[in-house]
Scaffold this active site. Sequence first.
Site, PDB file in Angstrom:
ATOM      1  N   HIS A 158       0.851  -1.183   0.000  1.00  0.00           N
ATOM      2  CA  HIS A 158       0.000   0.000   0.000  1.00  0.00           C
ATOM      3  C   HIS A 158       0.894   1.243   0.000  1.00  0.00           C
ATOM      4  O   HIS A 158       2.060   1.187   0.395  1.00  0.00           O
ATOM      5  CB  HIS A 158      -0.889   0.014   1.240  1.00  0.00           C
ATOM      6  CG  HIS A 158      -1.928  -1.052   1.240  1.00  0.00           C
ATOM      7  ND1 HIS A 158      -2.986  -1.039   2.118  1.00  0.00           N
ATOM      8  CD2 HIS A 158      -2.081  -2.176   0.487  1.00  0.00           C
ATOM      9  CE1 HIS A 158      -3.755  -2.100   1.903  1.00  0.00           C
ATOM     10  NE2 HIS A 158      -3.217  -2.807   0.916  1.00  0.00           N
ATOM     11  N   GLU A 193       1.017   3.799   1.929  1.00  0.00           N
ATOM     12  CA  GLU A 193       1.558   4.152   3.245  1.00  0.00           C
ATOM     13  C   GLU A 193       2.728   3.249   3.627  1.00  0.00           C
ATOM     14  O   GLU A 193       3.753   3.722   4.123  1.00  0.00           O
ATOM     15  CB  GLU A 193       0.466   4.062   4.326  1.00  0.00           C
ATOM     16  CG  GLU A 193      -0.697   5.006   4.123  1.00  0.00           C
ATOM     17  CD  GLU A 193      -1.833   4.413   3.287  1.00  0.00           C
ATOM     18  OE1 GLU A 193      -2.942   4.976   3.343  1.00  0.00           O
ATOM     19  OE2 GLU A 193      -1.630   3.401   2.588  1.00  0.00           O
ATOM     20  N   CYS A 235      -2.056  -0.588   7.566  1.00  0.00           N
ATOM     21  CA  CYS A 235      -1.223   0.607   7.447  1.00  0.00           C
ATOM     22  C   CYS A 235      -1.224   1.406   8.740  1.00  0.00           C
ATOM     23  O   CYS A 235      -0.180   1.912   9.167  1.00  0.00           O
ATOM     24  CB  CYS A 235      -1.695   1.461   6.278  1.00  0.00           C
ATOM     25  SG  CYS A 235      -1.398   0.692   4.669  1.00  0.00           S
ATOM     26  N   CYS A 281      -5.734   1.866   6.010  1.00  0.00           N
ATOM     27  CA  CYS A 281      -6.401   0.626   6.417  1.00  0.00           C
ATOM     28  C   CYS A 281      -5.817   0.184   7.766  1.00  0.00           C
ATOM     29  O   CYS A 281      -4.803   0.712   8.223  1.00  0.00           O
ATOM     30  CB  CYS A 281      -6.209  -0.443   5.342  1.00  0.00           C
ATOM     31  SG  CYS A 281      -4.529  -1.114   5.294  1.00  0.00           S
TER      32      CYS A 281
END
Length: 155
Positions: free
Chosen positions: A51, A53, A84, A81
């Site tokens: 992701h 992040e 993350c 999420c």
Amino acid sequence: MQKKFMRLAMEKAREGIRKGQTPFGACIVKDDKVIACEHNVVWKSTDITAHAEVHALRKACEKLKQIDLTGCDIYSTCEPCPMCFSALHWARVSRIFYGATIADAKSIGFNELRLSNRQIKSLGKSRIQIIGPFMRSECLRLFKGFNETGSKKVY
């Protein structure tokens, strides 16, 4: 200054979209200097943890040669999420600025868990400050534009 950093995250997300990725971008900043600015590379890397992040965290830790990111802020086009958020907590990031919400991403078709950062912060007693939604309408345009292109199935 904060809008500038969110705009950088949004531009990075646009770059990711142009490269066939999803509309997630993240920018890590310390002392008003960009440490890392990355987009989601899940499809490119076939790594479900890649992701924006997490990708930005990896780059920031590498650049700073440490895993403690105390004093760093992250600007993300979407509310992180749970995975993350946990990584940001473990890295001791000081503040999260996010644009679109988890519910926004879910409504567009992303496979999100309906746990907001505030819920996770409360349950885990995290010290991270959460600022968001921040520039939500601009970030939502990224998601809606991505969704309308239909270039890839949303995961």
